[in-house]
Design a protein around this motif. Structure first.
Motif, mmCIF file in Angstrom:
data_model
loop_
_atom_site.group_PDB
_atom_site.id
_atom_site.type_symbol
_atom_site.label_atom_id
_atom_site.label_comp_id
_atom_site.label_asym_id
_atom_site.label_seq_id
_atom_site.Cartn_x
_atom_site.Cartn_y
_atom_site.Cartn_z
ATOM 1 N N LYS A 72 2.591 54.211 31.101
ATOM 2 C CA LYS A 72 3.973 53.470 29.922
ATOM 3 C C LYS A 72 4.262 54.508 28.510
ATOM 4 C CE LYS A 72 5.017 52.882 35.080
ATOM 5 N NZ LYS A 72 5.630 53.924 35.158
ATOM 6 N N ASP A 73 3.736 55.174 27.980
ATOM 7 C CA ASP A 73 4.024 55.339 27.069
ATOM 8 C C ASP A 73 4.890 56.502 26.469
ATOM 9 O OD1 ASP A 73 4.084 55.635 24.193
ATOM 10 O OD2 ASP A 73 1.354 55.559 24.015
ATOM 11 N N HIS A 74 5.889 55.876 27.040
ATOM 12 C CA HIS A 74 6.932 57.254 27.169
ATOM 13 C C HIS A 74 7.207 57.790 26.106
ATOM 14 C CE1 HIS A 74 7.812 54.502 30.926
ATOM 15 N NE2 HIS A 74 8.317 54.037 30.538
ATOM 16 N N ASP A 75 7.302 57.067 24.894
ATOM 17 C CA ASP A 75 7.637 58.546 23.454
ATOM 18 C C ASP A 75 6.746 59.225 23.547
ATOM 19 O OD1 ASP A 75 9.793 57.115 22.776
ATOM 20 O OD2 ASP A 75 8.728 55.687 21.392
ATOM 21 N N ILE A 127 6.911 61.982 26.172
ATOM 22 C CA ILE A 127 7.927 63.120 25.656
ATOM 23 C C ILE A 127 7.794 63.857 24.939
ATOM 24 C CG2 ILE A 127 10.677 63.350 25.040
ATOM 25 C CD1 ILE A 127 10.483 60.278 26.678
ATOM 26 N N SER A 128 6.673 63.149 23.760
ATOM 27 C CA SER A 128 6.258 64.445 22.416
ATOM 28 C C SER A 128 5.938 65.154 23.275
ATOM 29 C CB SER A 128 6.048 63.450 21.364
ATOM 30 O OG SER A 128 4.995 64.192 20.542
ATOM 31 N N ALA A 129 4.782 65.235 23.772
ATOM 32 C CA ALA A 129 3.337 66.263 24.539
ATOM 33 C C ALA A 129 4.413 66.958 25.518
ATOM 34 C CB ALA A 129 3.050 65.582 25.266
ATOM 35 N N TYR A 130 5.406 66.477 26.097
ATOM 36 C CA TYR A 130 6.292 67.802 26.885
ATOM 37 C C TYR A 130 6.856 68.300 26.640
ATOM 38 C CZ TYR A 130 4.752 64.429 31.147
ATOM 39 O OH TYR A 130 4.004 63.157 32.114
ATOM 40 N N ALA A 131 8.226 67.957 25.403
ATOM 41 C CA ALA A 131 8.666 68.776 24.130
ATOM 42 C C ALA A 131 7.651 69.479 23.363
ATOM 43 C CB ALA A 131 8.989 67.874 23.122
ATOM 44 N N MET A 132 6.674 68.972 22.960
ATOM 45 C CA MET A 132 6.099 70.681 22.753
ATOM 46 C C MET A 132 5.355 72.318 23.743
ATOM 47 S SD MET A 132 4.816 72.022 20.088
ATOM 48 C CE MET A 132 4.435 70.594 18.734
ATOM 49 N N CYS A 133 4.979 71.922 25.068
ATOM 50 C CA CYS A 133 4.906 71.878 26.062
ATOM 51 C C CYS A 133 6.080 72.767 26.581
ATOM 52 C CB CYS A 133 4.466 71.444 27.353
ATOM 53 S SG CYS A 133 4.364 72.455 28.303
ATOM 54 N N ILE A 172 10.500 65.937 31.076
ATOM 55 C CA ILE A 172 10.936 65.036 29.828
ATOM 56 C C ILE A 172 12.246 63.721 30.446
ATOM 57 C CG2 ILE A 172 11.938 64.874 27.920
ATOM 58 C CD1 ILE A 172 10.921 66.933 26.623
ATOM 59 N N GLY A 173 12.983 64.187 31.427
ATOM 60 C CA GLY A 173 13.858 63.549 32.235
ATOM 61 C C GLY A 173 13.680 62.658 32.993
ATOM 62 N N VAL A 174 12.198 63.157 33.712
ATOM 63 C CA VAL A 174 11.669 61.510 34.841
ATOM 64 C C VAL A 174 11.036 60.545 33.864
ATOM 65 C CG1 VAL A 174 9.824 60.875 35.666
ATOM 66 C CG2 VAL A 174 10.656 63.032 36.592
ATOM 67 N N GLN A 175 10.935 60.340 32.134
ATOM 68 C CA GLN A 175 10.261 58.971 31.603
ATOM 69 C C GLN A 175 11.731 58.590 30.874
ATOM 70 O OE1 GLN A 175 7.016 58.611 30.491
ATOM 71 N NE2 GLN A 175 7.040 59.626 32.121
ATOM 72 N N PHE A 176 13.162 59.285 30.717
ATOM 73 C CA PHE A 176 14.034 58.889 30.010
ATOM 74 C C PHE A 176 14.598 57.828 31.373
ATOM 75 C CE2 PHE A 176 13.952 62.129 27.364
ATOM 76 C CZ PHE A 176 13.938 61.123 26.205
#
Length: 330
Positions: free
Chosen positions: A221-224, A227-233, A247-251
């Motif tokens: 549950k470390d959302h930030d 998201i950072s990892a998915y955004a780099m991907c 990322i959408g799922v995390q939000f």
């Protein structure tokens, strides 16, 4: 020269220039197979752009009438298959029957990819095992093999494979991806992240490990950080819709619905035929209390799933449960 220039831009993370160089290499010579491998394995192009480009290459002009179909079928089986299942299967049959490539590792790999996309894990595992009999260290198919072992909960086999890869291929990204997946399975998330990170250090465009890295954060549950990892991907692998979906799922999990909508839509613009994505879009509309729209997405997901998902797919439980929630609210 175009291919060499693209390879240099890869090191600089100049993604748009990379795509332009590899596409130019094809326009100069359709037989520049290395450019195809780079475009598809690095997932540089979105599905529609990939199909439009590869299917319209001047095969007859560059390869001659006698070889044009051979190159076309070999290239088509390398492409994404969300919206082109029938085309892929036809290309596979041509490669197997017309050109005698039934035992070709590339053709077998293509078959395994199709099976994995349909969550037919046992059948995909069987094909991957056949590939390993031909070449135990054919690295292209090892990520598929790892995924099957993980999904089928074959922990011991996954451990043995990871150990074998460490002993024999410890300078390959896929090796540390396997170790990361084993640690993800046994819920040692910090260890999993360490090995996924090692894999992406070796190959910064290795999508599976970037996603695994994000999943290991998401599991805690470390959302930030997820998201950072998915955004780099998403930045490095622009042809994949999966990072934006996650990322959408995390939000969604944080009830940040406006941000979730942006990324789910971004994912949908890249691929509109993934039932998993349509299910998540239904979740978004459900949380917004837009139940008719949620029901429409669930029905679209169900239609696609009936055609493309095996009974073993973990989509079914989510899909039917969400149908129940939506009908209950309506």
């Amino acid at each position: 020269m175009c291919y060499a220039r693209g390879t240099a831009y890869l090191q600089l993370r100049e993604i748009e220039k990379v795509k332009d160089c590899f596409k130019e290499a094809f326009r100069v010579d359709v037989k520049c197979y290395d450019a195809l491998v780079a475009l598809t394995e690095k997932n540089m192009l979105e599905e529609k752009a990939e199909w439009d480009f590869i299917s319209t290459l001047p095969y007859e002009e560059h390869c001659g009438l006698s070889d044009a179909d051979f190159f076309r079928s070999r290239y088509m089986i390398q492409l994404k298959r969300y919206s082109h299942k029938e085309d892929i299967q036809q290309a596979q049959k041509e490669a197997e029957n017309d050109f005698g490539l039934k035992k070709s590792l590339n053709v077998m790999h293509s078959i395994a990819r199709t099976l994995l996309a349909e969550c037919k894990y046992e059948e995909c595992l069987s094909v991957c095992q056949e590939i390993r009999k031909e070449d135990a260290f054919y690295t292209k198919s090892i990520p598929l093999y790892i995924t099957c072992l993980y999904e089928l909960k074959m922990k011991d086999e996954l451990y043995i494979l990871a150990q074998e890869l460490v002993d024999r291929l410890n300078d390959e990204a896929v090796t540390w991806h396997a170790v990361g997946m084993y640690n993800l399975y046994i819920e040692k998330y910090s260890e999993a992240r360490r090995y996924f990170n090692r894999a992406t250090d070796i190959d910064q465009y290795f999508e599976d490990s970037w996603l695994g890295y994000g999943h290991a954060f998401a599991a805690e549950k470390d959302h930030d950080q997820a998201i950072s990892a998915y955004a780099m991907c998403s930045k490095l692998v622009p042809g994949s819709h999966l990072p934006d979906m996650y990322i959408g799922v995390q939000f969604l999990e944080q009830n940040m619905l406006d941000a979730a909508f942006v990324y789910l839509n971004k994912s949908y613009s890249k691929c509109n035929s993934d039932p998993f994505l349509l299910n998540e879009m239904a979740v978004y509309h459900y949380q917004k209390k837009e139940y008719p729209q949620a029901l429409d997405h669930l029905r679209d997901a169900l239609k696609l799933a009936k055609d493309r998902q095996s009974p073993l797919s973990n989509l079914w439980e989510k899909l039917w449960a969400n149908f129940g929630h939506v009908y209950r609210r309506m």
